[in-house]
Design a protein around this motif. Sequence first.
Motif, mmCIF file in Angstrom:
data_model
loop_
_atom_site.group_PDB
_atom_site.id
_atom_site.type_symbol
_atom_site.label_atom_id
_atom_site.label_comp_id
_atom_site.label_asym_id
_atom_site.label_seq_id
_atom_site.Cartn_x
_atom_site.Cartn_y
_atom_site.Cartn_z
ATOM 1 N N ILE A 195 -30.908 -59.258 -36.899
ATOM 2 C CA ILE A 195 -31.248 -60.843 -36.783
ATOM 3 C C ILE A 195 -30.233 -61.764 -37.285
ATOM 4 C CG2 ILE A 195 -33.070 -62.652 -38.018
ATOM 5 C CD1 ILE A 195 -35.075 -60.073 -37.977
ATOM 6 N N VAL A 196 -30.056 -62.869 -36.711
ATOM 7 C CA VAL A 196 -29.043 -63.744 -37.172
ATOM 8 C C VAL A 196 -29.513 -65.020 -37.429
ATOM 9 C CG1 VAL A 196 -26.855 -64.731 -36.191
ATOM 10 C CG2 VAL A 196 -27.271 -62.628 -35.653
ATOM 11 N N CYS A 197 -29.038 -65.592 -38.597
ATOM 12 C CA CYS A 197 -29.721 -66.851 -39.044
ATOM 13 C C CYS A 197 -28.324 -67.567 -39.818
ATOM 14 C CB CYS A 197 -30.947 -66.914 -40.112
ATOM 15 S SG CYS A 197 -30.453 -66.070 -41.600
ATOM 16 N N GLY A 198 -28.558 -68.787 -40.183
ATOM 17 C CA GLY A 198 -27.543 -69.846 -41.243
ATOM 18 C C GLY A 198 -27.984 -69.606 -42.406
ATOM 19 N N ALA A 199 -27.062 -70.075 -43.344
ATOM 20 C CA ALA A 199 -27.481 -70.267 -44.707
ATOM 21 C C ALA A 199 -27.286 -71.694 -45.071
ATOM 22 C CB ALA A 199 -26.633 -69.497 -45.541
ATOM 23 N N GLY A 200 -28.381 -72.559 -45.113
ATOM 24 C CA GLY A 200 -28.275 -73.888 -45.570
ATOM 25 C C GLY A 200 -28.753 -73.961 -47.065
ATOM 26 N N THR A 201 -30.421 -73.722 -47.331
ATOM 27 C CA THR A 201 -30.680 -73.695 -48.569
ATOM 28 C C THR A 201 -30.792 -72.258 -49.161
ATOM 29 O OG1 THR A 201 -32.897 -73.146 -47.521
ATOM 30 C CG2 THR A 201 -32.416 -75.558 -47.893
ATOM 31 N N GLY A 202 -30.562 -71.373 -48.071
ATOM 32 C CA GLY A 202 -30.677 -69.924 -48.241
ATOM 33 C C GLY A 202 -32.152 -69.291 -48.629
ATOM 34 N N ARG A 216 -39.267 -51.767 -44.772
ATOM 35 C CA ARG A 216 -38.463 -50.583 -44.933
ATOM 36 C C ARG A 216 -37.669 -50.274 -43.113
ATOM 37 N NH1 ARG A 216 -42.999 -50.319 -46.991
ATOM 38 N NH2 ARG A 216 -44.162 -49.416 -45.106
ATOM 39 N N LEU A 217 -37.376 -51.141 -42.654
ATOM 40 C CA LEU A 217 -36.520 -51.498 -41.359
ATOM 41 C C LEU A 217 -35.028 -51.116 -41.400
ATOM 42 C CD1 LEU A 217 -38.815 -54.342 -39.998
ATOM 43 C CD2 LEU A 217 -39.000 -51.829 -39.300
ATOM 44 N N ALA A 218 -34.505 -50.691 -40.541
ATOM 45 C CA ALA A 218 -33.133 -50.466 -40.355
ATOM 46 C C ALA A 218 -32.526 -51.731 -39.792
ATOM 47 C CB ALA A 218 -32.812 -49.237 -39.536
ATOM 48 N N THR A 219 -33.170 -52.834 -39.469
ATOM 49 C CA THR A 219 -32.702 -53.922 -38.897
ATOM 50 C C THR A 219 -31.690 -54.404 -39.891
ATOM 51 O OG1 THR A 219 -34.766 -54.231 -37.584
ATOM 52 C CG2 THR A 219 -33.249 -56.255 -38.132
ATOM 53 N N ARG A 220 -30.751 -55.067 -39.584
ATOM 54 C CA ARG A 220 -29.645 -55.582 -40.425
ATOM 55 C C ARG A 220 -29.508 -57.222 -40.179
ATOM 56 N NH1 ARG A 220 -24.814 -52.019 -38.778
ATOM 57 N NH2 ARG A 220 -25.979 -51.931 -36.670
ATOM 58 N N LEU A 221 -29.245 -57.915 -41.363
ATOM 59 C CA LEU A 221 -29.154 -59.283 -41.237
ATOM 60 C C LEU A 221 -27.819 -59.867 -41.302
ATOM 61 C CD1 LEU A 221 -30.652 -62.078 -41.502
ATOM 62 C CD2 LEU A 221 -30.740 -61.702 -43.958
ATOM 63 N N CYS A 222 -27.630 -60.761 -40.403
ATOM 64 C CA CYS A 222 -26.189 -61.378 -40.482
ATOM 65 C C CYS A 222 -26.281 -62.894 -40.641
ATOM 66 C CB CYS A 222 -25.451 -61.474 -39.014
ATOM 67 S SG CYS A 222 -23.934 -62.110 -38.790
ATOM 68 N N VAL A 223 -25.522 -63.506 -41.551
ATOM 69 C CA VAL A 223 -25.679 -64.816 -41.749
ATOM 70 C C VAL A 223 -24.419 -65.687 -40.927
ATOM 71 C CG1 VAL A 223 -24.831 -66.805 -43.265
ATOM 72 C CG2 VAL A 223 -26.684 -65.033 -44.114
ATOM 73 N N ALA A 224 -24.826 -66.364 -40.163
ATOM 74 C CA ALA A 224 -23.777 -67.211 -39.407
ATOM 75 C C ALA A 224 -23.319 -68.389 -40.030
ATOM 76 C CB ALA A 224 -24.350 -67.436 -37.920
ATOM 77 N N GLU A 225 -22.032 -68.662 -40.248
ATOM 78 C CA GLU A 225 -21.486 -69.539 -41.400
ATOM 79 C C GLU A 225 -20.502 -70.304 -40.704
ATOM 80 O OE1 GLU A 225 -22.901 -70.699 -43.901
ATOM 81 O OE2 GLU A 225 -21.392 -70.754 -45.658
ATOM 82 N N PHE A 262 -28.984 -68.754 -52.370
ATOM 83 C CA PHE A 262 -28.259 -67.856 -51.855
ATOM 84 C C PHE A 262 -28.464 -66.364 -52.271
ATOM 85 C CE2 PHE A 262 -25.019 -70.755 -50.024
ATOM 86 C CZ PHE A 262 -25.880 -71.654 -49.283
ATOM 87 N N LEU A 263 -29.028 -65.370 -51.582
ATOM 88 C CA LEU A 263 -29.198 -64.064 -52.002
ATOM 89 C C LEU A 263 -28.116 -63.217 -51.496
ATOM 90 C CD1 LEU A 263 -33.057 -63.677 -52.432
ATOM 91 C CD2 LEU A 263 -31.338 -64.566 -54.120
ATOM 92 N N PHE A 264 -26.980 -63.056 -51.868
ATOM 93 C CA PHE A 264 -25.976 -62.143 -51.077
ATOM 94 C C PHE A 264 -26.244 -60.778 -50.786
ATOM 95 C CE2 PHE A 264 -23.163 -65.452 -53.598
ATOM 96 C CZ PHE A 264 -22.928 -66.064 -52.665
ATOM 97 N N ASP A 265 -27.146 -60.313 -51.794
ATOM 98 C CA ASP A 265 -27.475 -58.695 -51.468
ATOM 99 C C ASP A 265 -28.173 -58.501 -50.431
ATOM 100 O OD1 ASP A 265 -25.457 -57.875 -53.622
ATOM 101 O OD2 ASP A 265 -27.017 -58.254 -55.261
ATOM 102 N N VAL A 266 -29.164 -59.221 -49.867
ATOM 103 C CA VAL A 266 -29.879 -58.821 -48.872
ATOM 104 C C VAL A 266 -29.394 -59.169 -47.593
ATOM 105 C CG1 VAL A 266 -31.900 -59.631 -50.293
ATOM 106 C CG2 VAL A 266 -31.028 -61.295 -48.575
ATOM 107 N N VAL A 267 -27.920 -59.621 -47.508
ATOM 108 C CA VAL A 267 -27.377 -59.867 -46.156
ATOM 109 C C VAL A 267 -26.324 -58.755 -45.742
ATOM 110 C CG1 VAL A 267 -25.717 -61.648 -45.174
ATOM 111 C CG2 VAL A 267 -27.369 -62.345 -46.500
ATOM 112 N N ASP A 268 -26.329 -58.371 -44.866
ATOM 113 C CA ASP A 268 -25.340 -57.095 -44.266
ATOM 114 C C ASP A 268 -24.023 -57.511 -43.721
ATOM 115 O OD1 ASP A 268 -27.308 -54.880 -44.784
ATOM 116 O OD2 ASP A 268 -28.404 -56.187 -43.407
ATOM 117 N N GLU A 269 -24.083 -58.806 -43.222
ATOM 118 C CA GLU A 269 -22.719 -59.252 -42.570
ATOM 119 C C GLU A 269 -22.557 -60.840 -42.542
ATOM 120 O OE1 GLU A 269 -19.344 -58.924 -41.473
ATOM 121 O OE2 GLU A 269 -20.220 -57.079 -40.832
ATOM 122 N N VAL A 270 -21.589 -61.296 -42.643
ATOM 123 C CA VAL A 270 -21.408 -62.832 -42.639
ATOM 124 C C VAL A 270 -20.597 -63.092 -41.468
ATOM 125 C CG1 VAL A 270 -20.471 -65.085 -43.639
ATOM 126 C CG2 VAL A 270 -22.011 -63.373 -45.069
#
Length: 367
Positions: A195-202, A216-225, A262-270
Amino acid sequence: MNDADTRLRSASDAARAWVHEAIERLAREAARSADTHLLALALPGFPGIDFYFKDEAAHPTGSLKHRLARSLYLYALCNGRLREGQDVVDASSGSTAIAEAWFARLLGLRFTAVMPACTAPAKIRAVEALGGTCDLVEDPPSVQARARVHAAYGACHLDQFGLAERATDWRGNNNIAESILGQLAREPHPAPAWIVCGAGTGGTSATIGRYLRYRRLATRLCVAEPAGGAFARGWPGRDPDARASSPTVIEGIGRPRVEPGFLFDVVDEVAEVTDAASIAAMQWLEALFGRRYGGSSGTNLVACLQLACAMRARGERGSIVSLLCDRGDRYAETLFDAEWLAARAIDPRPWHAALRACIEDGRWRKA
């Protein structure tokens, strides 16, 4: 009970009754609003990889921030911070302010948006059309300080940057992550690879990242910045003091500093994306969907393509989900205006060609 106690009790009851009515109005609004569409997209260069884009521009206020604004008002009401007749203020580059102005009108409250003076003119007009007032600030990083000045004079500061990650119930209650996964349930890949989203407020990245772990999903989160944005600078070392290395014309994301949400630790990729690439991708979205979306949606598309290219190279299949954040008509005088771009030495044409080739053959290349 003496007369003074009776008057205090009566005033307290009246105040509580107004809060109850305000919450009921927000609940009725939520019940009237249908969920946003999850649009499927098949791209020729990516067989076996399905793309989905959640059309948050379909909200009544035209953006993803409709959800956040409702949550911020509920949070203020339920914490006793917002009273009948009280002014409301927040710092925003536009879309949140539009949504907050809309809800202020629903509740019969006066709203002031503290906005950078460089905000797209259409967003300023939208806030004013909804009855809000715009306090324009020349120095964008100072908007929150100006909002706190309004609060010192009695306004309720909704504080999207300070409260976004806690105002939204990340465990469910029709948050955006729950909505996405529910809509994917009958699709070939119901648990997306990314899942891909941006980080405005976080708030959005925090909600999605927490919910994926909760389920408990294997889905990873990417922040597009935007390239050089504070989230991208701070994420590798989890640095809360990181500052952006360069400004961006992509409104709503690419904050100049790390925000409390901004919660860095829940994000898998930027994925860092240049402004020119975001604008070219924004133009591609119009070609792909037949309607205009804003610059942050283009940033998301670029990150999706980068992730898909890596999946394709590894021989992986699956789905990638992202967000269409707001309506493109808000940027007719800025990001969609060739003269405006030229004045800022931004040329999206090389990136437009590079993205076309990527969409056709599934290989990443830079402009």
